[in-house]
Design a protein around this motif. Structure first.
Motif, short mmCIF file in Angstrom:
data_model
loop_
_atom_site.label_atom_id
_atom_site.label_comp_id
_atom_site.label_asym_id
_atom_site.label_seq_id
_atom_site.Cartn_x
_atom_site.Cartn_y
_atom_site.Cartn_z
N GLY A 116 5.27 23.57 5.01
CA GLY A 116 5.17 23.37 3.40
C GLY A 116 4.37 22.42 3.13
O GLY A 116 2.96 22.02 3.71
N ALA A 117 4.82 21.32 2.01
CA ALA A 117 3.56 20.47 1.39
C ALA A 117 3.26 19.40 2.31
O ALA A 117 2.14 19.05 2.19
N MET A 118 4.01 19.06 3.22
CA MET A 118 3.58 18.17 4.27
C MET A 118 2.81 18.49 5.29
O MET A 118 2.29 17.68 6.10
N THR A 119 2.70 19.80 5.55
CA THR A 119 1.95 20.17 6.58
C THR A 119 0.50 19.94 6.35
O THR A 119 -0.23 19.99 5.29
N GLY A 120 -0.20 19.25 7.29
CA GLY A 120 -1.63 18.63 7.56
C GLY A 120 -1.80 17.46 6.91
O GLY A 120 -2.81 16.77 6.89
N VAL A 121 -0.81 16.76 6.20
CA VAL A 121 -1.12 15.31 5.74
C VAL A 121 -1.22 14.60 7.07
O VAL A 121 -0.57 14.52 8.05
N THR A 122 -2.42 13.70 6.60
CA THR A 122 -2.93 12.88 7.78
C THR A 122 -2.54 11.48 7.56
O THR A 122 -2.38 10.75 8.44
N TYR A 123 -2.64 11.02 6.25
CA TYR A 123 -2.38 9.47 5.78
C TYR A 123 -1.50 9.24 4.57
O TYR A 123 -1.36 10.37 3.96
N ILE A 124 -0.84 8.45 4.50
CA ILE A 124 -0.08 7.95 3.37
C ILE A 124 -0.21 6.70 2.97
O ILE A 124 -0.28 5.74 3.57
N GLN A 125 -0.68 6.66 1.72
CA GLN A 125 -0.80 5.33 0.99
C GLN A 125 0.55 4.80 0.13
O GLN A 125 1.01 5.79 -0.57
N ARG A 126 0.89 3.59 0.27
CA ARG A 126 1.96 3.03 -0.54
C ARG A 126 1.37 2.01 -1.56
O ARG A 126 0.69 1.10 -0.81
N LEU A 127 1.15 2.26 -2.83
CA LEU A 127 0.56 1.51 -3.70
C LEU A 127 1.26 1.11 -4.89
O LEU A 127 2.43 1.63 -5.24
N LYS A 128 0.74 0.26 -5.58
CA LYS A 128 1.55 -0.21 -7.08
C LYS A 128 2.91 -0.48 -6.68
O LYS A 128 3.69 -0.02 -7.46
N THR A 129 3.25 -1.17 -5.76
CA THR A 129 4.79 -1.50 -5.54
C THR A 129 5.30 -2.41 -6.60
O THR A 129 4.58 -3.21 -7.17
N GLN A 130 6.40 -2.26 -6.70
CA GLN A 130 7.36 -2.97 -7.69
C GLN A 130 8.64 -3.28 -7.11
O GLN A 130 9.35 -2.40 -7.04
#
Length: 162
Positions: A116-130
């Motif tokens: 599904g949507a997560m197939t092939g995801v290589t990186y995740i960025q966590r940005l603009k944290t609050q």
């Protein structure tokens, strides 16, 4: 505290240490909104010292239109799409998120579980944290094991190889 999904972080606002290597493209942009749980624990290798330690997240992942497209929970840190596909990963970089905010984060994804949507995801960025930082309540011998939750929000940008 809520940021509109259409105000997500642009690449120009991302610190160099948080950049995804060349050869990848954005596959999904989300805003995570929810809670982070902290637990009062004895500090590692420091008898008699205590701290609020990260115990896990519980957040909804929303798309630019405000529709829920997944969830983020743990441990281990897991990003799961509404189609059931999910990923975990390994943190490879962090950068300050500003006063009162959890750090920005770059995660290298493990292969997806499910299709599904997560197939092939290589990186995740966590940005603009609050928000999301550890509580300021007392943590000591009398309340070891106590848990507290704090609100947080962050952009989660999912990348796939080109």
């Amino acid at each position: 505290m809520a940021t509109q999904p259409d105000q997500m972080a642009s690449a120009s606002m991302v610190p160099e240490t948080m950049q995804v290597p060349p050869g990848h493209k954005v596959a999904l942009e989300t805003v995570g909104m929810g809670l982070i749980t902290y637990e009062c624990r004895v500090k590692k290798d420091m008898a008699g010292a205590y701290e609020w330690a990260f115990a896990g997240p519980d957040a909804k992942l929303m798309d630019r239109s405000g529709k829920q497209v997944g969830k983020y929970y743990g441990p281990p840190a897991t990003w799961e799409a509404v189609d059931g596909s999910r990923i975990t990963g390994k943190q490879i970089a962090v950068a300050p998120g500003g006063a009162g905010n959890i750090p920005l984060q770059l995660v290298q994804a493990n292969p997806a579980m499910g299709q599904g949507a997560m197939t092939g995801v290589t990186y995740i960025q966590r940005l603009k944290t609050q928000g999301g930082v550890a509580p300021t309540a007392d943590c000591g011998a009398p309340n070891v094991g106590a848990k507290l939750t704090v609100n947080y929000q962050a952009d989660y940008i999912f990348w796939k190889a080109v």
